[in-house]
Design a protein around this motif. Structure first.
Motif, PDB file in Angstrom:
ATOM      1  N   UNK A   1       0.862  -1.171   0.000  1.00 22.32           N
ATOM      2  CA  UNK A   1       0.000   0.000   0.000  1.00 22.32           C
ATOM      3  C   UNK A   1       0.901   1.226   0.000  1.00 22.32           C
ATOM      4  N   UNK A   2       0.498   2.269  -0.701  1.00 21.80           N
ATOM      5  CA  UNK A   2       1.203   3.546  -0.606  1.00 21.80           C
ATOM      6  C   UNK A   2       0.421   4.445   0.344  1.00 21.80           C
ATOM      7  N   UNK A   3       1.074   4.904   1.387  1.00 23.57           N
ATOM      8  CA  UNK A   3       0.434   5.716   2.428  1.00 23.57           C
ATOM      9  C   UNK A   3       1.120   7.076   2.488  1.00 23.57           C
ATOM     10  N   UNK A   4       0.343   8.134   2.293  1.00 25.08           N
ATOM     11  CA  UNK A   4       0.857   9.500   2.415  1.00 25.08           C
ATOM     12  C   UNK A   4       0.252  10.152   3.651  1.00 25.08           C
ATOM     13  N   UNK A   5       0.952  11.156   4.189  1.00 20.18           N
ATOM     14  CA  UNK A   5       0.522  11.744   5.463  1.00 20.18           C
ATOM     15  C   UNK A   5       0.788  13.243   5.507  1.00 20.18           C
ATOM     16  N   UNK A   6      -0.252  13.978   5.912  1.00 19.26           N
ATOM     17  CA  UNK A   6      -0.103  15.380   6.297  1.00 19.26           C
ATOM     18  C   UNK A   6      -0.386  15.420   7.801  1.00 19.26           C
ATOM     19  N   UNK A   7       0.638  15.630   8.587  1.00 21.07           N
ATOM     20  CA  UNK A   7       0.541  15.456  10.030  1.00 21.07           C
ATOM     21  C   UNK A   7      -0.344  16.518  10.680  1.00 21.07           C
ATOM     22  N   UNK A   8      -1.191  16.075  11.592  1.00 19.76           N
ATOM     23  CA  UNK A   8      -2.050  16.986  12.332  1.00 19.76           C
ATOM     24  C   UNK A   8      -1.281  17.771  13.373  1.00 19.76           C
ATOM     25  N   UNK A   9      -1.783  18.950  13.688  1.00 22.61           N
ATOM     26  CA  UNK A   9      -1.098  19.830  14.640  1.00 22.61           C
ATOM     27  C   UNK A   9      -1.702  19.781  16.036  1.00 22.61           C
ATOM     28  N   UNK A  10      -3.032  19.672  16.125  1.00 23.14           N
ATOM     29  CA  UNK A  10      -3.696  19.691  17.435  1.00 23.14           C
ATOM     30  C   UNK A  10      -4.118  18.299  17.887  1.00 23.14           C
ATOM     31  N   UNK A  11      -4.557  17.471  16.931  1.00 24.68           N
ATOM     32  CA  UNK A  11      -4.993  16.109  17.254  1.00 24.68           C
ATOM     33  C   UNK A  11      -4.314  15.142  16.281  1.00 24.68           C
ATOM     34  N   UNK A  12      -2.977  15.021  16.383  1.00 24.94           N
ATOM     35  CA  UNK A  12      -2.243  14.217  15.399  1.00 24.94           C
ATOM     36  C   UNK A  12      -2.576  12.737  15.437  1.00 24.94           C
ATOM     37  N   UNK A  13      -3.177  12.274  16.531  1.00 28.11           N
ATOM     38  CA  UNK A  13      -3.510  10.856  16.660  1.00 28.11           C
ATOM     39  C   UNK A  13      -4.959  10.559  16.284  1.00 28.11           C
ATOM     40  N   UNK A  14      -5.620  11.527  15.677  1.00 26.70           N
ATOM     41  CA  UNK A  14      -6.921  11.287  15.071  1.00 26.70           C
ATOM     42  C   UNK A  14      -6.763  11.473  13.564  1.00 26.70           C
TER      43      UNK A  14
ATOM     44  N   UNK B   1      -5.153  12.073  -4.755  1.00 30.83           N
ATOM     45  CA  UNK B   1      -3.851  12.728  -4.848  1.00 30.83           C
ATOM     46  C   UNK B   1      -4.013  14.234  -5.048  1.00 30.83           C
ATOM     47  N   UNK B   2      -4.917  14.623  -5.918  1.00 27.50           N
ATOM     48  CA  UNK B   2      -5.147  16.044  -6.166  1.00 27.50           C
ATOM     49  C   UNK B   2      -5.719  16.725  -4.922  1.00 27.50           C
ATOM     50  N   UNK B   3      -6.629  16.054  -4.230  1.00 29.23           N
ATOM     51  CA  UNK B   3      -7.165  16.625  -2.985  1.00 29.23           C
ATOM     52  C   UNK B   3      -6.056  16.829  -1.967  1.00 29.23           C
ATOM     53  N   UNK B   4      -5.159  15.856  -1.866  1.00 26.38           N
ATOM     54  CA  UNK B   4      -4.040  15.979  -0.924  1.00 26.38           C
ATOM     55  C   UNK B   4      -3.113  17.124  -1.313  1.00 26.38           C
TER      56      UNK B   4
ATOM     57  N   UNK C   1      -4.119  13.899   8.239  1.00 21.12           N
ATOM     58  CA  UNK C   1      -4.766  13.461   7.007  1.00 21.12           C
ATOM     59  C   UNK C   1      -3.896  12.383   6.371  1.00 21.12           C
ATOM     60  N   UNK C   2      -4.438  11.183   6.264  1.00 25.45           N
ATOM     61  CA  UNK C   2      -3.758  10.076   5.596  1.00 25.45           C
ATOM     62  C   UNK C   2      -4.394   9.849   4.232  1.00 25.45           C
ATOM     63  N   UNK C   3      -3.567   9.509   3.258  1.00 25.64           N
ATOM     64  CA  UNK C   3      -4.076   9.128   1.950  1.00 25.64           C
ATOM     65  C   UNK C   3      -3.642   7.697   1.707  1.00 25.64           C
TER      66      UNK C   3
END
Length: 526
Positions: free
Chosen positions: A288-301, A329-332, A346-348
């Motif tokens: 699987x290819x997993x991309x991530x934009x890390x959360x700032x306030x609730x990174x574990x949600x 991909x475009x949304x990310x 946000x995980x893709x």
């Protein structure tokens, strides 16, 4: 300036001013009270990367059959693309699959005349070892019982077996409905239904199945198996996998299959030449290819954007599921640019082997319980190139609340096409959202309109770049980015309360939530 010219000038100037005012008014009306959403819409509209993504994925990489080199190439391409946008991404191994690489397919009729035939080897078909095999064709006959089948079986030795029902018409029903007399149309449908029933009964008489009969032909010395898995539309055939181990399986167009079938039945003894090349590569790792934009306030949600990455390989997997892939991909990309510091992570997820049973997403659910328990929402897009027209609650009792609130922030031009159904019923399969639903995580399908998906592109040889409707895909990328933004910003964690399912009328028992299904982690092998 002459009077007539002056009048014309004023007339056109006034018209231009009115149009300008109307456009200004429309743009102003389209804007929301939320600058991030306005920026998302602007970026999606004015700086879309969809056409380039589609070209690179569908034209350059091509189809993405699980276990093929092109699937791994796609995984690596996506990681690189995300890195270009400043998004962290990785390939995460979830299993192994039979490795196979498609080569050329040359299929020709060489007797009683010469004609190149439209067709191709199916996935995981054995090749012809660099040679062209020339042999007569034989028709799978109508049988009285299994004894008749056993008596006939030796006749396949040294021949190609035509192993599909010969369709009575190559015209799809909509074409008949438009041009035929009602009487003629009904006559054709009745004849076809009778023929189909007889064909299915004929297969049962052998004591075998559509999947096991090719192995019987192989054992009896056939040179190969020829099928026509027509998809009920002009020029479209479904292309799946082979059920032979040593002899080739090829699928050819309805027109050419019918030609061979008629020539064989009439005693003209057609011969075909088949040259197909493929490479077996043993068990290969799958990802699987997993991309991530890390959360700032609730990174574990987590807000998860979901689409399966693999495809069948009759075409290039453009609408199944290239369009879902490039939507996410475009949304990310847009979110990273316009909303770089989300509250929640946000995980893709680009899943492997969806086509063989949601294996990649099921493996992710099994391997990451710490993520699944903290999912805010999953948005999945799969079923074709069309704009999103349906959003159902998947049996989550309060889905109307959070999905409804998020949708109110979507521009009317997008929202007006969407029918909602709350709370709905949980999906047990169909696409990767079901893997998360089974685990109790709020996961939803962004279901699109048809564009004749089932007939012309779903698993067919016609699922190619030219079938993509980019205006609709832009619509979907914009919608996805806005919903992801709203889900990330929502101060409230989404409810996982489930609806009470109705009694099953067949069993009389209360309905049950779809169970978690274990993934197949070693596939394509016996």
């Amino acid at each position: 300036m002459k009077a007539t010219q002056k009048h014309s000038y004023l007339k056109h100037s006034t018209k231009a001013l009115v149009i300008s005012l109307l456009l200004t008014g429309n743009i102003g009306y389209a804007q929301t009270k939320n600058q991030v959403i306005d920026n998302i819409v602007k970026e999606a509209t004015e700086n879309s990367q969809l056409e380039n993504l589609a070209h690179e994925l569908m034209d350059v990489v091509g189809p993405r059959l699980v276990g093929s080199p092109q699937m791994k190439q796609a995984n690596d391409w996506a990681v690189t693309k995300y890195a270009d946008w400043g998004i962290t991404a990785k390939n995460e191994k979830w299993g192994e699959w039979r490795g196979w690489e498609r080569g050329i397919s040359h299929i020709d009729m060489v007797y009683p005349r010469v004609k190149s035939l439209e067709g191709m080897q199916v996935a995981w078909s054995p090749g012809t070892k660099g040679k062209s095999i020339v042999a007569e064709t034989v028709v799978f006959p109508m049988l009285t019982d299994s004894i008749a089948f056993k008596n006939w079986l030796p006749t396949v030795k040294g021949k190609f077996v035509l192993f599909s029902m010969n369709q009575p018409t190559g015209r799809p029903d909509y074409n008949w409905a438009e041009f035929a007399t009602p009487e003629s149309f009904e006559k054709m449908k009745t004849s076809r239904a009778t023929q189909t029933t007889a064909w299915q009964a004929n297969v049962k008489k052998t004591g075998l199945t559509l999947k096991t009969l090719p192995a019987a032909f192989e054992k009896a010395g056939a040179m190969g198996v020829v099928t026509c898995n027509w998809s009920n539309g002009f020029g479209s055939n479904k292309i799946f996998g082979a059920n032979t181990k040593t002899i080739p399986t090829v699928d050819i167009s309805l027109e050419d299959y019918g030609l061979l079938y008629r020539l064989t039945e009439s005693g003209n003894k057609p011969k075909i030449s088949v040259h197909v090349e493929s490479k077996e590569q043993g068990l290969v790792p799958t990802f699987n290819t997993i991309a991530e934009i890390k959360g700032t306030e609730k990174p574990d949600e987590y807000v998860i954007l979901s689409a399966h990455f693999d495809s069948w390989d009759g075409g290039t997997g453009a609408t199944d599921n290239g369009t879902g892939t490039i939507t996410m991909m475009e949304a990310a990309r847009i979110l990273k640019k316009m909303y770089p510091n989300p509250k929640r992570t946000i995980l893709i997820g680009h899943w492997g082997s969806e086509e063989q049973g949601l294996n990649g997403s099921r493996a992710f659910v099994e391997d990451h319980p710490e993520i699944v328990k903290n999912i805010q929402v999953v948005f999945n897009q799969d079923n074709g190139t069309g704009r999103v027209v349906n959003l159902a609650g998947q049996g989550f009792l309060n889905s109307y609340d959070y999905l409804g609130r998020w949708l109110t922030n979507v521009p009317e031009s997008i929202k007006k096409h969407i029918t909602t159904n709350f709370p709905g019923t949980p999906g047990g399969g169909g696409s990767d959202f079901a893997s998360f639903v089974a685990a109790g995580a709020p996961a939803f399908s962004l279901s699109s309109n048809s564009w004749s998906y089932g007939t012309y592109t779903w698993h067919t040889n016609r699922d190619t770049y030219d079938k993509i409707v980019f205006d609709d895909v832009r619509n979907n990328a914009t919608l996805t980015a806005i919903l992801a933004y709203m889900a990330s910003e929502d101060p409230v964690k989404t409810s996982r309360d489930r609806v009470m399912l109705p009694v099953n009328p067949r069993t009389g028992e209360p309905g049950t939530w779809p169970p978690i299904v274990k993934p197949t982690r070693k596939g394509g092998v016996n």
